[in-house]
Enzyme design. Structure first.
Site, PDB file in Angstrom:
ATOM      1  N   ASN A   1      -8.625  -2.297   7.038  1.00 30.65           N
ATOM      2  CA  ASN A   1      -8.366  -2.849   5.938  1.00 30.65           C
ATOM      3  C   ASN A   1      -8.555  -4.406   6.105  1.00 30.65           C
ATOM      4  O   ASN A   1      -7.731  -4.997   6.835  1.00 30.65           O
ATOM      5  CB  ASN A   1      -6.823  -2.787   5.839  1.00 30.65           C
ATOM      6  CG  ASN A   1      -6.508  -3.433   4.492  1.00 30.65           C
ATOM      7  OD1 ASN A   1      -6.724  -4.239   3.778  1.00 30.65           O
ATOM      8  ND2 ASN A   1      -5.039  -3.050   3.859  1.00 30.65           N
TER       9      ASN A   1
ATOM     10  N   HIS B   1     -10.393  -1.163  -3.372  1.00 38.51           N
ATOM     11  CA  HIS B   1      -9.822  -1.965  -1.967  1.00 38.51           C
ATOM     12  C   HIS B   1      -9.756  -0.870  -0.918  1.00 38.51           C
ATOM     13  O   HIS B   1      -9.433   0.181  -1.385  1.00 38.51           O
ATOM     14  CB  HIS B   1      -8.578  -2.621  -2.464  1.00 38.51           C
ATOM     15  CG  HIS B   1      -7.698  -2.962  -1.279  1.00 38.51           C
ATOM     16  ND1 HIS B   1      -8.417  -3.815  -0.091  1.00 38.51           N
ATOM     17  CD2 HIS B   1      -6.650  -2.953  -0.930  1.00 38.51           C
ATOM     18  CE1 HIS B   1      -7.529  -3.787   0.725  1.00 38.51           C
ATOM     19  NE2 HIS B   1      -6.388  -3.478   0.274  1.00 38.51           N
TER      20      HIS B   1
ATOM     21  N   CYS C   1      -4.449  -8.145  -1.261  1.00 40.56           N
ATOM     22  CA  CYS C   1      -5.603  -7.380  -1.482  1.00 40.56           C
ATOM     23  C   CYS C   1      -6.062  -7.377  -2.685  1.00 40.56           C
ATOM     24  O   CYS C   1      -7.411  -6.883  -2.852  1.00 40.56           O
ATOM     25  CB  CYS C   1      -5.052  -5.929  -1.429  1.00 40.56           C
ATOM     26  SG  CYS C   1      -3.817  -5.671   0.227  1.00 40.56           S
TER      27      CYS C   1
HETATM   28  O1  UT7 Z   1      -3.784  -3.226   1.805  1.00 43.50           O
HETATM   29  C1  UT7 Z   1      -2.251  -3.327   1.530  1.00 43.50           C
HETATM   30  C2  UT7 Z   1      -1.843  -1.916   1.150  1.00 43.50           C
HETATM   31  N1  UT7 Z   1      -1.444  -1.001   2.161  1.00 43.50           N
HETATM   32  C3  UT7 Z   1      -1.807   0.202   1.905  1.00 43.50           C
HETATM   33  O2  UT7 Z   1      -2.007   0.394   0.928  1.00 43.50           O
HETATM   34  C4  UT7 Z   1      -0.992   1.176   2.846  1.00 43.50           C
HETATM   35  C5  UT7 Z   1      -0.498   2.199   2.039  1.00 43.50           C
HETATM   36  N2  UT7 Z   1       0.206   3.372   3.142  1.00 43.50           N
HETATM   37  C6  UT7 Z   1      -0.398   3.905   4.146  1.00 43.50           C
HETATM   38  O3  UT7 Z   1      -1.659   3.823   4.283  1.00 43.50           O
HETATM   39  C7  UT7 Z   1       0.251   4.754   4.821  1.00 43.50           C
HETATM   40  O4  UT7 Z   1       1.721   5.044   4.485  1.00 43.50           O
HETATM   41  C8  UT7 Z   1       0.371   4.725   6.543  1.00 43.50           C
HETATM   42  C9  UT7 Z   1      -1.166   4.949   6.954  1.00 43.50           C
HETATM   43  C10 UT7 Z   1       0.755   3.290   6.593  1.00 43.50           C
HETATM   44  C11 UT7 Z   1       1.356   5.688   7.092  1.00 43.50           C
HETATM   45  O5  UT7 Z   1       1.287   6.809   6.801  1.00 43.50           O
HETATM   46  P1  UT7 Z   1       2.298   7.720   6.549  1.00 43.50           P
HETATM   47  O6  UT7 Z   1       1.937   9.210   6.300  1.00 43.50           O
HETATM   48  O7  UT7 Z   1       3.280   7.287   5.440  1.00 43.50           O
HETATM   49  O8  UT7 Z   1       3.103   7.781   7.803  1.00 43.50           O
HETATM   50  P2  UT7 Z   1       4.841   7.214   8.254  1.00 43.50           P
HETATM   51  O9  UT7 Z   1       4.854   5.726   7.961  1.00 43.50           O
HETATM   52  O10 UT7 Z   1       5.679   8.063   7.186  1.00 43.50           O
HETATM   53  O11 UT7 Z   1       4.841   7.658   9.627  1.00 43.50           O
HETATM   54  C12 UT7 Z   1       4.795   8.988  10.179  1.00 43.50           C
HETATM   55  C13 UT7 Z   1       5.353   8.869  11.716  1.00 43.50           C
HETATM   56  C14 UT7 Z   1       6.542   8.023  12.068  1.00 43.50           C
HETATM   57  O12 UT7 Z   1       7.010   8.703  13.320  1.00 43.50           O
HETATM   58  P3  UT7 Z   1       8.578   9.647  12.789  1.00 43.50           P
HETATM   59  O13 UT7 Z   1       9.478   8.791  12.289  1.00 43.50           O
HETATM   60  O14 UT7 Z   1       8.085  10.745  11.706  1.00 43.50           O
HETATM   61  O15 UT7 Z   1       8.675  10.172  14.258  1.00 43.50           O
HETATM   62  C15 UT7 Z   1       6.014   6.918  12.640  1.00 43.50           C
HETATM   63  O16 UT7 Z   1       6.884   6.205  13.479  1.00 43.50           O
HETATM   64  O17 UT7 Z   1       4.309   8.333  12.489  1.00 43.50           O
HETATM   65  C16 UT7 Z   1       4.964   7.239  13.256  1.00 43.50           C
HETATM   66  N3  UT7 Z   1       3.734   6.338  13.316  1.00 43.50           N
HETATM   67  C17 UT7 Z   1       2.577   6.280  14.239  1.00 43.50           C
HETATM   68  N4  UT7 Z   1       2.292   7.278  15.230  1.00 43.50           N
HETATM   69  C18 UT7 Z   1       0.966   7.221  15.852  1.00 43.50           C
HETATM   70  C19 UT7 Z   1       3.397   5.225  12.620  1.00 43.50           C
HETATM   71  N5  UT7 Z   1       2.510   4.535  13.154  1.00 43.50           N
HETATM   72  C20 UT7 Z   1       1.940   5.045  13.860  1.00 43.50           C
HETATM   73  C21 UT7 Z   1       0.698   4.693  14.934  1.00 43.50           C
HETATM   74  N6  UT7 Z   1       0.243   5.725  15.890  1.00 43.50           N
HETATM   75  N7  UT7 Z   1      -0.130   3.699  14.681  1.00 43.50           N
END
Ligand code: UT7
Length: 330
Positions: free
Chosen positions: A287, A257, A113
């Site tokens: 992204n 970014h 990134c």
């Molecule tokens: O450029 C590279 C750098 N990358 C970044 O900067 C990314 C930084 N992080 C993020 O953008 C966020 O952490 C995410 C968007 C990736 C995820 O958001 P979050 O609020 O941290 O969600 P989470 O990973 O804690 O997931 C919450 C829930 C989980 O379910 P449970 O365990 O709570 O039942 C996941 O399984 O959301 C579920 N989940 C989804 N649900 C629907 C994960 N991905 C998806 C999805 N659709 N695509």
């Protein structure tokens, strides 16, 4: 003292639009989840066999035209990507061949990134030292052929899109110039965002079992990356501005970014920057990693949101971990 500038930019997005709803044919997800968590509505994917160097070619030609240069002027190609056409040789060599400039130096920059920021700092140093006169930087990614299109991979695969952004760096002549760069890396956090296989540290590098386990797909601890970004970017912005004698009041536009709209909104809030001074386009492209900053910067300029003489700040954080910022006078 010799200084350098961005003399021209170009960007290219493949035509195929993939909406959040389209992704539901491969995984359990929803437009609501993706948009709420990341700001993304749709992304672009290539069709068929298209590598990062092919995607970069039209962006490179547009950047050269905008700079009033031709391919014959380029004396160095810097190619930033985490999705190179091949493991080796580098995509910079392949782009040079596409552009028809055999013999021109080419180097890949594998900083994910922040690849464009590392490339900009490298190009700036080369032009300032006199080692190069016209550096072509390409940030280009084809993520769509390397993400896991299933519910298991949905936390990562919904975020990434394909695209390319290029810049031509030449000597500064009219006040527009690159002012400073601040770059960081911390490999202790390599495992929070990585593709584990194939890898030279494993014998063999890839097995059918590893593929079954999905170890050849990117894995991310999203919450950890999110926290690093929100903690590290505001002090970095203060640091680069402070050491150049500027404050946030002097900044016309922050081009971050495009990893997550929520990260960028939180960073902007910490800095006290209103939405009119922060560029977002993640809603359209997702992204695009090394391509995200040059695409956003070029769009900001094309939309008239950045004008000649403006102080512009670029910043990002991603896999490595790596993070950095560049300050420039547009
Ligand atoms: O450029 C590279 C750098 N990358 C970044 O900067 C990314 C930084 N992080 C993020 O953008 C966020 O952490 C995410 C968007 C990736 C995820 O958001 P979050 O609020 O941290 O969600 P989470 O990973 O804690 O997931 C919450 C829930 C989980 O379910 P449970 O365990 O709570 O039942 C996941 O399984 O959301 C579920 N989940 C989804 N649900 C629907 C994960 N991905 C998806 C999805 N659709 N695509």
């Amino acid at each position: 003292m010799r200084r350098s500038r961005i003399a021209g930019m170009g960007h290219f997005l493949p035509e195929r639009v993939v909406t959040n709803d389209d992704l539901r044919q491969w995984m359990e997800t929803s437009d609501e989840w993706i948009h709420q968590r990341s700001g993304i509505r749709e992304r672009r994917w290539v069709e068929g066999n298209v590598g990062a160097s092919e995607l970069a070619e039209p962006a490179a030609l547009q950047a050269l035209a905008e700079a009033g240069r031709t391919v014959a002027d380029v004396d160095m190609i810097l190619f930033a990507t985490l999705s190179p056409d091949l493991n080796f040789p580098g995509s910079g060599c392949l782009l040079g061949a596409r552009l028809g400039i055999p013999g021109t130096a080419a180097m890949d920059i594998r900083n994910q990134c922040t690849g464009f920021l590392y490339s900009l700092a490298t190009a700036d140093s080369m032009v300032r030292s006199g080692m190069a006169k016209c550096v072509l930087i390409a940030g280009s990614e084809v993520h769509s052929s390397g993400i896991e299109l299933s519910t298991r991979g949905r936390d990562v695969s919904v975020l990434f899109g394909d695209g390319a952004g290029c810049a031509v760096i030449t000597e500064a002549t009219d006040g527009s110039m690159l002012l400073d760069h601040e770059l960081h890396a911390d490999g202790r956090f390599a495992e929070i965002l990585m593709v584990e296989a194939p890898a030279s540290r494993m014998m063999p590098r890839l097995t059918p079992q590893m593929m079954e386990e999905g170890r050849h797909y990117p894995k991310m601890d999203g919450k950890a990356v999110f926290k690093h970004a929100v903690e590290k970017l505001p002090p970095l912005v203060h640091s680069i501005l402070g050491r150049n004698g500027f404050t946030l009041d002097d900044v016309a536009m922050l081009v971050p970014h495009q990893a997550n709209m929520r990260i960028n909104e939180l960073v902007a809030r910490h800095l006290g920057l209103g939405p009119e001074r922060v560029m977002h386009n993640i809603q359209k492209y997702g992204n695009t990693t090394a391509a995200s900053i040059p695409i956003a910067l070029h769009e900001a300029a094309q939309e008239g949101r950045i004008k000649k003489g403006d102080l512009v700040l670029l910043a990002g954080l991603g896999a490595g971990l790596t993070w950095g910022a560049s300050l420039l006078r547009w």
